[in-house]
Design an enzyme around this catalytic site. Structure first.
Site, PDB file in Angstrom:
ATOM      1  N   ASN A 145       0.833  -1.196   0.000  1.00 30.05           N
ATOM      2  CA  ASN A 145       0.000   0.000   0.000  1.00 30.05           C
ATOM      3  C   ASN A 145       0.877   1.260   0.000  1.00 30.05           C
ATOM      4  O   ASN A 145       2.083   1.194   0.273  1.00 30.05           O
ATOM      5  CB  ASN A 145      -0.909   0.002   1.235  1.00 30.05           C
ATOM      6  CG  ASN A 145      -2.068   0.966   1.122  1.00 30.05           C
ATOM      7  OD1 ASN A 145      -2.300   1.553   0.066  1.00 30.05           O
ATOM      8  ND2 ASN A 145      -2.804   1.146   2.200  1.00 30.05           N
ATOM      9  N   THR A 146       0.288   2.384  -0.314  1.00 28.87           N
ATOM     10  CA  THR A 146       0.994   3.663  -0.312  1.00 28.87           C
ATOM     11  C   THR A 146       1.744   3.856   0.998  1.00 28.87           C
ATOM     12  O   THR A 146       1.165   3.789   2.087  1.00 28.87           O
ATOM     13  CB  THR A 146      -0.013   4.817  -0.489  1.00 28.87           C
ATOM     14  OG1 THR A 146      -0.723   4.630  -1.709  1.00 28.87           O
ATOM     15  CG2 THR A 146       0.689   6.156  -0.500  1.00 28.87           C
ATOM     16  N   GLU A 147       3.066   4.066   0.889  1.00 31.77           N
ATOM     17  CA  GLU A 147       3.934   4.297   2.057  1.00 31.77           C
ATOM     18  C   GLU A 147       3.755   3.237   3.135  1.00 31.77           C
ATOM     19  O   GLU A 147       3.870   3.513   4.329  1.00 31.77           O
ATOM     20  CB  GLU A 147       3.670   5.689   2.640  1.00 31.77           C
ATOM     21  CG  GLU A 147       3.887   6.837   1.662  1.00 31.77           C
ATOM     22  CD  GLU A 147       5.320   6.943   1.139  1.00 31.77           C
ATOM     23  OE1 GLU A 147       6.217   6.364   1.772  1.00 31.77           O
ATOM     24  OE2 GLU A 147       5.525   7.613   0.104  1.00 31.77           O
ATOM     25  N   LEU A 148       3.468   2.002   2.699  1.00 29.66           N
ATOM     26  CA  LEU A 148       3.338   0.842   3.589  1.00 29.66           C
ATOM     27  C   LEU A 148       2.208   0.995   4.611  1.00 29.66           C
ATOM     28  O   LEU A 148       2.237   0.387   5.690  1.00 29.66           O
ATOM     29  CB  LEU A 148       4.663   0.557   4.313  1.00 29.66           C
ATOM     30  CG  LEU A 148       5.871   0.257   3.414  1.00 29.66           C
ATOM     31  CD1 LEU A 148       7.113   0.020   4.264  1.00 29.66           C
ATOM     32  CD2 LEU A 148       5.609  -0.940   2.526  1.00 29.66           C
ATOM     33  N   ASN A 208       5.433   3.985   6.946  1.00 30.47           N
ATOM     34  CA  ASN A 208       6.888   4.062   7.082  1.00 30.47           C
ATOM     35  C   ASN A 208       7.380   5.503   7.198  1.00 30.47           C
ATOM     36  O   ASN A 208       8.573   5.765   7.093  1.00 30.47           O
ATOM     37  CB  ASN A 208       7.574   3.379   5.889  1.00 30.47           C
ATOM     38  CG  ASN A 208       7.313   4.105   4.573  1.00 30.47           C
ATOM     39  OD1 ASN A 208       6.471   5.003   4.505  1.00 30.47           O
ATOM     40  ND2 ASN A 208       8.025   3.719   3.526  1.00 30.47           N
TER      41      ASN A 208
END
Length: 480
Positions: free
Chosen positions: A144-147, A298
């Site tokens: 996913n976006t930016e974990l 993250n």
């Protein structure tokens, strides 16, 4: 046996041009093409292309034993196709080696998973289809976006058909546990969770060229010693890096490319192998369930979503954007839908962050704006014009209940159409099967009918001959 899973991210947002209040209603094109072209081309030449070439050499030198994964957003693919098509060709070569796994991500690198499950699923589906068309592979793992990940998102990912998800090894979630294991999602036990090793990832991403770091300079030999020193039962170390790390954040003069290229050889000397995320979840069993009640990521020290939704500016822009989500999905205006995706990019909200100290320095480093307030004002001007365009097609006067009723009708019609299409396809298959059987029976029927005619003709002739003789004999008998 210990394994390393290397994941490289490629993403570039659609940066907005300076959009004034007086442009609202007059100018419907929002993007700074010159800036996007300049940044993407420069980063590709300095970072993406040499990094991809390095990965190809590593795979060839290791005879297929070196493996990694790449996640690339849809908006990045679009810009590379337009400005740096040679990078797309290199990615195709990497895919052809069968040593590089491509992960599924939201097309627009958006935050849709936090508020709109339907939008989230659609963006992931479209990106996965594009990956299949370009590189001939179907993603099995989602990043996913930016974990970003939580217990609420996990069932959505499983429902989309993905077997695993890659997320952040946040300390406040793990506690005393290690990120170097495979976990299962508490809210969807069949979904396996791989966690980024934050320290070993950041040693490369942020500290590699920091001369004040006590471990400077970082060599491939030293780095693999650190990996080998992890407890023996910790079997998988997930290293997640932005591909821009190589040649972008750390220039080529720092030795970053030589460091990367030496990793497989140093790993082999220590009995360490490289796995893709799919291999990791196939070969390793989950050791425990992972409970993540609130979204993690993250970004920043907090490892939460405050990098994008941490102040009133960000939340106001985010809330206003998604108020028109249902209306946009109803429209058939291709340009409007394209703008809808571009405006969902997480970067727009990242630029509005008002954090200070180290987190604030990172945000300002990547922002094209002088201040977060300038980023907010520019975005809201663009969003105001976008909403006006949406309202032209589906006015805000339409109550939510009426809109929901319309959506229900449309969805029921879609399901009915899907059912009818299935029935039609079944009828066509039956017709084709009937035609095939008929085609096979026809020669056989002709073969059976063909010899019947001469037999009937002979029999008829034979029958006529005795009748003729009887006819001749009858008058002779009467004459006597």
């Amino acid at each position: 046996m210990k394994a390393v899973s290397l994941n490289f991210e490629i993403h570039q947002p659609m940066r907005l041009k300076r959009y004034r209040f007086f442009d609202i209603g007059n100018d419907h094109y929002y993007y700074d093409d010159f800036l996007n072209d300049d940044i993407v081309t420069r980063i590709a030449q300095r970072s993406y292309i040499p990094a991809a070439q390095t990965l190809l050499r590593m795979i060839e030198a290791a005879h297929g034993t070196f493996k990694c994964s790449i996640s690339i957003s849809g908006v990045a693919i679009e810009q590379l196709e337009q400005y740096v098509p040679e990078m797309i060709d290199l990615l195709k070569k990497l895919a052809a080696t069968d040593c590089v796994e491509f992960l599924a991500v939201p097309y627009a690198h958006s935050l849709a998973s936090l508020t709109d499950p339907e939008e989230f699923a659609e963006q992931v589906r479209v990106l996965s289809n594009k990956i299949n068309v370009l590189f001939g592979v179907d993603p099995q793992i989602l990043r996913n976006t930016e974990l970003i990940y939580s217990d609420e998102i996990a069932p959505q990912i499983l429902a989309m058909g993905y077997k695993g998800v890659l997320t952040e090894g946040a300390k406040h979630i793990l506690g005393w546990k290690s990120p170097n294991y495979v976990y299962s999602a508490a809210s969807a036990p069949k979904l396996k969770v791989l966690m980024r090793n934050a320290k070993l990832s950041d040693d490369i991403a942020f500290r590699f060229s920091d001369t004040s770091w006590d471990a400077y300079p970082l060599t491939a030999d030293k780095y693999m010693d650190w990996v080998a020193a992890t407890p023996a039962d910790e079997q998988i170390v997930n290293i997640c890096l932005n591909l821009e790390t190589f040649g972008g954040i750390h220039p080529a003069e720092s030795g970053i490319f030589q460091f990367l290229e030496a990793l497989p050889r140093m790993a082999a000397e220590r009995g360490i192998v490289f796995w893709t995320p799919s291999e990791a979840i196939k070969k390793l069993k989950p050791v425990d369930q992972l409970v993540v009640m609130h979204p993690i990521s993250n970004a920043d020290e907090a490892r939460d979503v405050s990098a994008w939704l941490g102040n009133e500016l960000q939340n106001e822009a985010f809330r206003k954007l998604y108020t028109v989500a249902e209306r946009v999905r109803l429209c058939q205006d291709r340009r409007l839908k394209q703008d809808w995706w571009y405006l969902q990019g997480s970067d727009h909200f990242y630029y509005m962050s008002t954090k200070h100290l180290a987190d604030g320095a990172v945000h300002s480093l990547f922002s094209p704006y002088e201040t977060p307030f300038q980023a907010f004002t520019n975005y809201m001007n663009v969003l105001a014009d976008f909403i006006v365009r949406v309202e032209d097609q589906y006015p805000m006067e339409i109550e939510n209940e009426e809109l929901n009723a319309l959506l229900t009708t449309i969805r029921n019609q879609e399901r009915e159409i899907a059912t009818l299409n299935k029935e039609l396809a079944s009828a066509r298959r039956d017709l084709e099967h009937y035609n095939e059987e008929h085609a096979l029976r026809e020669p056989k029927a002709k073969a059976e009918k063909a010899p019947a005619k001469p037999r009937c003709a002979k029999a008829t002739k034979a029958e006529k001959e005795p009748k003729a003789k009887k006819a001749k004999a009858a008058p002779a008998k009467k004459a006597e």
